[in-house]
Design an enzyme around this catalytic site. Structure first.
Site, PDB file in Angstrom:
ATOM      1  CE  LYS A 106       0.864  -0.552   1.459  1.00 28.57           C
ATOM      2  NZ  LYS A 106       0.283  -1.733   0.823  1.00 28.57           N
ATOM      3  CG  ASP A 146      -1.677   1.168  -0.426  1.00 26.20           C
ATOM      4  OD1 ASP A 146      -1.651  -0.056  -0.552  1.00 26.20           O
ATOM      5  OD2 ASP A 146      -2.139   1.726   0.589  1.00 26.20           O
TER       6      ASP A 146
HETATM    7  N1  GLU Z   1      -0.868  -1.488  -2.712  1.00 23.10           N
HETATM    8  C1  GLU Z   1      -1.275  -2.794  -3.125  1.00 23.10           C
HETATM    9  C2  GLU Z   1      -1.326  -3.738  -1.947  1.00 23.10           C
HETATM   10  O1  GLU Z   1      -1.480  -3.342  -0.819  1.00 23.10           O
HETATM   11  C3  GLU Z   1      -0.481  -3.358  -4.291  1.00 23.10           C
HETATM   12  C4  GLU Z   1       0.980  -3.181  -4.267  1.00 23.10           C
HETATM   13  C5  GLU Z   1       1.675  -3.491  -5.589  1.00 23.10           C
HETATM   14  O2  GLU Z   1       1.023  -3.631  -6.616  1.00 23.10           O
HETATM   15  O3  GLU Z   1       2.897  -3.547  -5.549  1.00 23.10           O
HETATM   16  O4  GLU Z   1      -1.312  -4.929  -2.115  1.00 23.10           O
END
Ligand code: GLU
Length: 419
Positions: A106, A146
């Site tokens: 992340k 995100d």
């Molecule tokens: N940000 C999204 C999550 O918290 C998706 C992340 C992604 O698609 O890699 O699941």
């Protein structure tokens, strides 16, 4: 809203509980409580007025036993390193639970993107990606959208990476615009997945979704599409809110009409076809069948848990419920479909996009959505099945989801000889 606590403390409590359920040694907890790598970067941005402002960003790579790190990047004025680490840990479990060949990562930049001009946002995005370009890549770490990042931001990341590497690596980010190898369905995918998870849980625990009343806290990408698809599935969305407040109408809202008002007014709180206004947190306590927290972490706490009336909570956001609150709610028989299960639709769609990019394919949005729906409902059934067979009904569903997710990561680490 300021974060009152540390999400990493919550994430570690959840991990601890999974380790206990699985009967694993404390050393497994130790091996998973910290990220494999976290980098902090300085991002100097030339503003439109000629001044330079320096922002701070992070990328946390929690675990790579199952494959390359995968997870979004958020732009938010309150982001901090521990939050990014916690979110990367949740991605490890989310990806593992969904059966994807990904570890967890992340990113975050401490910024309020709403006050930046498009040019400033582009320069910030390019600088951030440049700063992390040595630790990302299609087989290393694959960022995605995100909170407050979108396909345009992904397009800048994609271009920046390929400029630096002098290549055309489509698989380096997902959630790209359609013309850069993305899927239009990625935009709806997290919210749609939340709606499918809510429907499956409602069929199991409430006798169906038809006619059930729903409150959705948060009206960003996830909240909006969750509300829209739940309404299409026959539920009645009686309350919606954003950071500036919310509205209630016992007859239910037309979601696109609410969105039009939000675009006009900057908030849903001034939507005229409401019976009453509700506060940004008051919405959590309404007398509804289903509550969908779809904003940020730690809004359901031991302080308000006793006032929550919903029978089913479906976590659109990451980490909206604290461990203490979850305990109190589970003892009362409230079912919580945990984030790592309920909001996995985004990363599942990301995986479809990434696979398609890497084989130079041309999957259609319809086919991608069909795959997503099948995977989401199968995942819910798998978690409920584990919970019914192996755990007491007083324990939260999250324990079942974590047990499945942590066990898969543990097995991969064992097979690789990491532990
Ligand atoms: N940000 C999204 C999550 O918290 C998706 C992340 C992604 O698609 O890699 O699941």
């Amino acid at each position: 809203m300021a974060l009152a606590r540390d999400p990493l403390v919550e994430a570690r409590k959840q991990l601890r509980s999974a380790i206990e359920i699985l009967g694993l040694d404390d050393e497994v907890f130790e091996a998973l409580a910290e990220p494999e790598r976290v980098i902090q970067v300085k991002i100097p941005v030339k503003m439109d007025d000629g001044r330079v402002r320096v922002y701070t960003g992070w990328r946390s790579q929690h675990n790579s036993a199952l494959g390359p790190y995968k997870g979004g990047v958020r732009y938010h004025p309150n982001v901090n390193m521990n939050e990014v680490i916690a979110l990367s840990m949740w991605m490890t479990w989310k990806n593992s639970l969904a059966g994807l060949p990904y570890g967890g990562g992340k990113g975050g930049v401490r910024v309020n993107p709403k006050v930046l001009t498009p040019g400033e946002l582009e320069r910030l995005s390019r600088k951030y990606f440049e700063a992390i370009s040595d630790v990302v890549g299609p087989d290393i770490d694959i960022p995605a959208p995100d909170v407050y990042t979108d396909p345009q931001v992904m397009a800048w990341y994609f271009d920046e990476y390929n400029r630096i590497k002098r290549g055309q690596y489509f698989g380096v980010v997902t959630g790209k615009p359609k013309d850069l190898g993305g899927l239009e369905a990625r935009i709806i995918s997290t919210g749609y997945g939340v709606a499918v998870a809510a429907r499956e849980a409602a069929v199991k625990f409430l006798g169906g979704i038809e006619g059930k009343t729903v409150a959705v806290q948060g009206f960003g990408n996830v909240g909006y599409y969750a509300a829209k698809f739940l309404a299409e599935m026959g539920a009645r969305i009686v309350a919606v809110s954003d950071s500036r407040g919310g509205v209630y109408n016992s007859k239910g809202f037309n979601i696109d009409d609410v969105m039009a008002a939000k675009k006009r007014e900057g908030t849903v709180a001034r939507y005229e076809k409401a019976e009453k206004r509700v506060g940004a947190l008051e919405i959590l306590e309404l007398d509804v069948d289903i509550l969908v927290p779809a904003a940020i972490e730690e809004v359901i706490t031991e302080e308000n848990a006793s006032r929550i009336k919903a029978k089913l909570i479906v976590e659109g956001a990451n980490g909206p419920t604290t461990t203490e609150a979850e305990k109190l709610l589970s003892e009362r028989g409230v079912i919580i479909v945990p984030d790592i299960l309920a909001n996995a639709g985004g990363v599942i769609m990301s995986h479809i996009e990434w696979v398609n990019n890497r084989m130079g394919g041309w999957i259609t949005d319809e086919e991608a959505i069909r795959k997503l729906e099948a995977k989401m409902s199968e995942n819910v059934k798998r978690v409920v099945n584990y919970w019914e067979k192996k755990l007491s009904s007083k324990r939260p569903l999250r324990d079942a989801a974590y047990a499945i997710a942590v066990e898969r990561v543990y097995k991969a680490m064992k097979l690789r000889g990491v532990i």
